[in-house]
Design an enzyme around this catalytic site. Structure first.
Site, PDB file in Angstrom:
ATOM      1  N   GLY A  91       2.452   3.845   1.555  1.00 18.87           N
ATOM      2  CA  GLY A  91       2.935   4.176   2.886  1.00 18.87           C
ATOM      3  C   GLY A  91       3.246   5.641   3.073  1.00 18.87           C
ATOM      4  N   ARG A  92       3.552   6.326   1.951  1.00 14.17           N
ATOM      5  CA  ARG A  92       3.889   7.755   2.038  1.00 14.17           C
ATOM      6  C   ARG A  92       3.288   8.528   0.864  1.00 14.17           C
ATOM      7  NH1 ARG A  92      10.041   8.752  -0.084  1.00 14.17           N
ATOM      8  NH2 ARG A  92      10.055   7.276  -1.798  1.00 14.17           N
ATOM      9  N   ASP A 114       8.766   6.814   7.729  1.00  8.09           N
ATOM     10  CA  ASP A 114       8.304   8.097   8.260  1.00  8.09           C
ATOM     11  C   ASP A 114       7.309   8.785   7.339  1.00  8.09           C
ATOM     12  OD1 ASP A 114       9.878   9.083   6.194  1.00  8.09           O
ATOM     13  OD2 ASP A 114      11.438   9.895   7.495  1.00  8.09           O
ATOM     14  N   GLY A 123       0.802  -1.219   0.000  1.00  3.22           N
ATOM     15  CA  GLY A 123       0.000   0.000   0.000  1.00  3.22           C
ATOM     16  C   GLY A 123       0.833   1.266   0.000  1.00  3.22           C
ATOM     17  N   ASP A 158       4.495  -4.428  -7.385  1.00  3.53           N
ATOM     18  CA  ASP A 158       3.761  -3.208  -7.040  1.00  3.53           C
ATOM     19  C   ASP A 158       4.263  -2.008  -7.827  1.00  3.53           C
ATOM     20  OD1 ASP A 158       6.028  -3.779  -5.220  1.00  3.53           O
ATOM     21  OD2 ASP A 158       5.628  -1.769  -4.463  1.00  3.53           O
ATOM     22  N   ASN A 159       5.329  -2.186  -8.609  1.00  4.68           N
ATOM     23  CA  ASN A 159       5.847  -1.121  -9.463  1.00  4.68           C
ATOM     24  C   ASN A 159       5.620  -1.417 -10.941  1.00  4.68           C
ATOM     25  OD1 ASN A 159       6.765   0.341  -7.276  1.00  4.68           O
ATOM     26  ND2 ASN A 159       8.803  -0.563  -7.317  1.00  4.68           N
TER      27      ASN A 159
END
Length: 491
Positions: free
Chosen positions: A94-95, A127, A92, A254-255
């Protein structure tokens, strides 16, 4: 900028509405001191967005996801994926956030997506932030790929957040505003399949057909037609990568997009000296995604897509498998034709006619030139530009590049006998690519606050086939002291 101009920014939410199981509503992290670093004015206009508005204080906040137009709901997208061969059932965004969809000037629906916009529920240990260098790398390379005519996501803007982000060092944070036909991935289908919700899988496939391959809807088996279309799109795409010497670096499932667009430019690079084993990504220690492995890895990813789509291809899984295997078999044929035809065109020997590219003599010349390039570690891009000069009668530049002159001369004699088209070669072989040393130079300067090298590089790569005075250094390979090149994804 007036309020009326702002009101023209209208974002749709079709993905979130039709596939809510794959969308988590979320808000972008506030940026403390935003500054617009680069804006793609022509792309903004193509999307019906006012560049003047996007450059305003409110427009910059819009590009960060901190000002959301009425009616829009940003979402983080769920997907699974194989990363370097290892399966993760939940990855998913994430950022990243999908702000919504826009209709462009040609009536196409385009995603507006943010990268580096803060932690989401999919962030795991990350992060959620991005830094200036990698976001500008994606801007440079994606726009260069677009100018080369290669299907790709586009970059609308990069905005510095004013926040320092911890990587190996403290670096300035940034958000990339990215545009794509969609962000549907092989991993999207893998996630839908692992839920064991066939109805969701079917809705996802219907969404993909509607957005990218509407002709598949009329096929006897629309989902098999969708799969065949994705196979064909990826065969063409990867051949185009190979023809310009592009190394993606992180071809995880996922890419890989369903649309056939290049996506996620984290550790990418372009080969300088021709080397089939070229690897630049610091995390690809085994060379899984090396230059020459890219077609094999694309086929592997497409096999994973077939596995995810089996319930749609046929309700009887045993019957679905051979059908999917046969459809996947089209990849090698289509890739081989695209590669051979493309190489023939690079040699000025074909204008896209399959029968010309398929000729045994032409194929022998294609095989021969790759051997010359490999044996001499020849600069891939510059070789073909200089070869066009040889087609016009000046062979000195290209002969000065090769190690085995006898082998080159024997090859060139056979090539010249076929009357290569120098004009076709100039239109096919770029003079300017985002050479690794120039990209690093621009990123280092931009990280320090100097954007001039970035803009000069963008000027060169935005018109890659037309040589212009004053841009000579952008055609040259890296200096000897540049050293071994390694890329990092920036997460």
């Amino acid at each position: 900028m007036t309020a009326a101009a702002e009101s023209t920014v209208a974002l749709g939410g079709r993905f979130a509405r039709e596939l809510n199981e794959l969308a988590v509503p979320w808000e972008a992290e506030e940026a403390p001191d935003p500054k617009l670093l680069v804006l793609n004015g022509p792309l903004a206009a193509e999307l019906g967005l006012d560049p003047e508005y996007l450059s305003s204080e409110e427009g910059v906040r819009f590009l960060l996801g901190n000002h959301v137009p009425d009616g829009a709901t940003p979402v983080a997208q769920a997907y699974a994926g194989h990363q370097f061969g290892g399966y993760s059932p939940l990855l998913g965004d994430g950022r990243a956030l999908l702000l919504g969809e826009l209709q462009d000037s040609r009536g196409r629906l385009r995603d507006l997506h943010l990268k580096g916009s803060g932690r989401t529920p999919f962030a795991r240990a990350g992060d959620g932030r991005a830094v200036v260098g990698p976001m500008l790398r994606e801007y440079i390379v994606s726009e260069a790929m677009h100018a080369l005519g290669i299907p790709t996501t586009r970059s609308l803007a990069v905005v510095a957040t004013g926040r320092q982000v911890r990587r190996d060092d403290m670096l300035p944070g940034a958000v990339l505003a990215r545009v794509a036909g969609s962000h549907l991935r092989v991993g999207s289908f893998q996630y839908a399949r692992v839920t064991e919700n066939t109805e969701l899988l079917r809705r996802l496939a219907d969404h993909a057909i509607s957005r990218h391959y509407p002709e598949a809807a009329a096929a006897e088996n629309p989902y098999l037609a969708l799969y065949r279309a994705v196979v064909a799109a990826q065969a063409s795409l990867v051949a185009q990568w190979m023809l310009v010497g592009f190394v993606h670096g992180v071809m995880n499932t996922d890419n890989m997009t369903i649309s056939g667009e290049t996506i996620d430019y984290g550790p990418c690079a372009f080969i300088d000296a021709f080397n089939p084993a070229a690897v630049y990504s610091s995390i690809d220690v085994g060379g899984r995604y090396a230059y020459a492995n890219q077609p094999v890895m694309a086929e592997w990813n497409l096999a994973r897509l077939a596995e995810a789509m089996l319930p749609l291809i046929d309700e009887d899984q045993e019957a679905a498998v051979p059908v999917a295997v046969e459809a996947l078999g089209g990849f090698r044929r289509q890739y081989s034709a695209a590669w051979s035809g493309g190489m023939a065109t690079k040699l000025g020997l074909a204008a896209g006619e399959p029968e010309a590219a398929a000729g045994a003599e032409v194929q022998d010349l294609v095989d021969g030139v790759t051997g010359i390039l490999k044996d001499g570690s020849v600069d891939y891009t510059l070789f073909f530009r200089n070869l066009a000069k040889a087609a016009r009668g000046d062979s000195r530049p290209v002969r000065g590049m090769v190690m085995d002159l006898a082998a080159y001369d024997a090859w060139a004699e056979r090539w010249q006998d076929l009357a290569p088209d120098a004009g076709l070669m100039d239109r096919t072989n770029p003079a300017y690519i985002p050479r690794n040393h120039l990209v690093e130079e621009a990123l280092a300067a931009a990280t320090g606050g100097d954007l001039d090298p970035l803009h000069r590089l963008l000027e060169a790569v935005s018109a890659p086939y037309s040589e212009r005075p004053g841009l000579e250094r952008y055609t040259q390979g890296a200096p000897e002291d540049f050293g071994t090149y390694m890329t990092f994804c920036g997460t």
